[in-house]
Enzyme design. Structure first.
Site, PDB file in Angstrom:
ATOM      1  N   LYS A 154       0.837  -1.203   0.000  1.00 22.36           N
ATOM      2  CA  LYS A 154       0.000   0.000   0.000  1.00 22.36           C
ATOM      3  C   LYS A 154       0.870   1.251   0.000  1.00 22.36           C
ATOM      4  CE  LYS A 154      -3.873  -1.883   2.746  1.00 22.36           C
ATOM      5  NZ  LYS A 154      -4.966  -1.682   1.778  1.00 22.36           N
ATOM      6  N   ARG A 184     -10.174 -11.700   2.203  1.00 22.26           N
ATOM      7  CA  ARG A 184     -11.002 -12.808   1.692  1.00 22.26           C
ATOM      8  C   ARG A 184     -10.256 -14.136   1.797  1.00 22.26           C
ATOM      9  NH1 ARG A 184     -11.463  -9.661  -3.924  1.00 22.26           N
ATOM     10  NH2 ARG A 184     -11.272  -7.970  -2.436  1.00 22.26           N
TER      11      ARG A 184
END
Ligand code: BES
Ligand code: MN
Ligand code: ZN
Length: 488
Positions: A270, A344
């Protein structure tokens, strides 16, 4: 069990009794059409409104020092008009702000007549919210002022409101626990420490906690979860909490909380701006801990399982790489196209793990996508569900708890972009509808039970001056769980 941090009592004093109540301050919540009646209070309020000194817009308060005929040292008038949540919250927050700034310890809060359940909940949550102090990692914590140790709330219908008060306090405690863990930096809130917190919660009757370490996780076959954990030296934990409040044969509700204690993005790293905030990527897990804290207080006749896959997502030398294919616990293979879509990956194995409990429903809670923040901001959580009655129960619970969510779609067409040439499914969807494609990924692992997914990326954290965790959606979860106690 420890007493709640703030001691809140509820009684049914009328205006005359209220005016005699001794306290550091008496907060009187009035509507703008209050009629002057017996006792000094309503006369004062009416006069202040007529003179324009007490304004009617939410949040304006008027404080008086030792007004004649009032037992409390200070009187704070707050106009709340129609008892709407916004008005009560604004009025109470302003009053508590005054109490805080003067370090007042004993507060009486009076409603002019009946209080609505919503208004009482608002009062309780505002009291806890505004007096929460984060001190865990400060060397010289500003000695928290001895503020609001004791609060009396008076409403004409106090008797009927007692269960509402108990529930509101239990939720406030759960919210506070979730806030604490969300706020705690990642080098303090490690997976191991999170597991210790779960163990500590389970030290009361009817609660159990089991913690799986890296070896157990490997033996189970949770390789999607392991793929995320393997980039960090910090060992993973898979936390299994149980609350047994009903007969064994009653199918449990399973709550799953994403427990990424820090999300750097991994190899798909990020940008550095705001990356510190990714310490709250375990807010879903923290909300499961918070819900269990509330259960410990309320002991409803239901069974609940809490699952928290906890690890860091870092770009270490053994980190998963874009293009890697891993095999999940239920055998489906996953191509990892973006290592920042790690939530996920840990959740899919937890969903498969949940099958063994033959659950009545499974609800996963996760700071899953930035796309959900774009879609719904910080007001409502994103709700995805494969079961209509579960969806409406969660929507209703959110409204009741003032912790709302909003239903999002799950059309199969959204899953098109998850197709992979090298595995059963990819962990990354296309450009649009990022929160939906994430949910579609999870849905593949939630075929064996009624399932709902709450994307809390927008609601679990406050930006700006109030930077910090919110403790959401503990209120929604607890409200939902208590509602299921009514079902046979
Ligand atoms: N933890 C983040 C999601 C998030 C973003 C939470 C902002 C709170 C605030 C999640 O793991 C993530 O990085 N999601 C990616 C998914 C993408 C790579 C498909 C995202 O939202 O950008
Ligand atoms: Mn991520
Ligand atoms: Zn994440």
């Amino acid at each position: 069990m420890k007493k709640p941090r703030v001691d809140i009592a509820l009684g049914s004093a009328d205006a005359a009794q209220l005016s005699r109540q001794g306290a550091d301050a008496l907060v009187f919540l009035v509507s703008k059409d209050i009629q002057p009646g017996a006792g000094a209070l309503s006369k004062l309020a009416r006069a202040a409104l007529d003179a324009g000194d007490l304004e009617t817009q939410p949040g304006s308060v008027l404080m008086m020092y030792r007004p004649p005929g009032i037992g409390a040292t200070r009187l704070i008038l707050a106009c709340i008009d129609d008892q709407s949540v916004a008005h009560v919250r604004a009025g109470i927050q302003a009053a508590i702000g005054l109490a805080r700034s003067r370090s007042l310890g004993r507060l009486a809060i009076g409603f002019a007549s009946d209080a609505s359940a919503h208004a009482l909940r608002t009062v309780v949550s505002a009291i806890f919210e505004r007096t929460y102090v984060y001190a865990a990692t400060k060397s010289a914590p500003e000695t928290p002022p001895k503020v609001l140790e004791k609060v009396w709330i008076a409403a004409r219908n106090a008797e009927a409101l007692k269960p509402v008060l108990d529930r509101a306090i239990a939720i406030a405690e759960g919210v506070e626990l979730a806030r604490h863990w969300g706020d705690l930096p990642a080098n303090h809130a490690t997976p191991a420490r999170l597991a210790e917190a779960a163990m500590a919660l389970a030290k009361v009757p009817r609660f159990k906690c089991e913690v799986l370490g890296p070896q157990d996780i490997g033996k189970e076959g949770m390789r999607a979860f392991m793929a995320v954990a393997q980039g960090s030296a910090e060992p993973a934990r898979f936390i299994v909490l149980r609350y047994e409040g009903a007969r064994k044969s009653r199918p449990p509700v399973v709550l799953i909380g994403k427990g990424i204690t820090f999300d750097s993005g991994g190899i798909s790293i990020k940008p550095s701006e705001g990356m510190d905030e990714m310490k709250y990527d375990m807010a879903g897990g923290a909300s499961v801990l918070g819900a269990f804290q509330s259960l410990a207080r309320l002991k409803p006749p239901i069974n609940v399982i809490g699952l928290i896959p906890a690890c860091e997502n870092l770009p270490g030398t053994s980190a998963m790489k874009p293009g890697d294919v891993v095999s999940s616990l239920n055998g489906q293979t996953i191509e990892i196209l973006n290592t920042d879509a790690e939530g996920r990956l840990v959740l899919c194995d937890a969903l498969t793990y949940a099958e063994r409990f033959r659950p009545a429903a499974v609800i996963d809670v996760a700071t899953l996508t930035g796309a959900c923040v774009v879609a719904l901001g910080s007001v409502r959580s994103g709700l995805f569900a494969t079961d209509e009655s579960l969806a409406s129960a969660l929507l209703a619970a959110g409204e009741a708890a003032q912790d709302p969510c909003w239903r999002m779609p799950l059309d199969d067409a959204y899953a098109e972009s998850l197709k992979s040439n090298f595995a059963d499914v990819a962990n990354l969807g296309g450009r649009g509808a990022g929160s939906v494609t994430a949910a579609k990924f999870l849905q593949r692992f939630a075929q064996k039970f009624p399932w709902a997914h709450l994307d809390i990326a927008g609601v679990a954290w406050n930006g700006g001056a109030a930077k910090g965790a919110t403790g959401r959606p503990v209120g929604l979860l607890v409200e939902y769980l208590l509602a299921t106690a009514q079902e046979p």
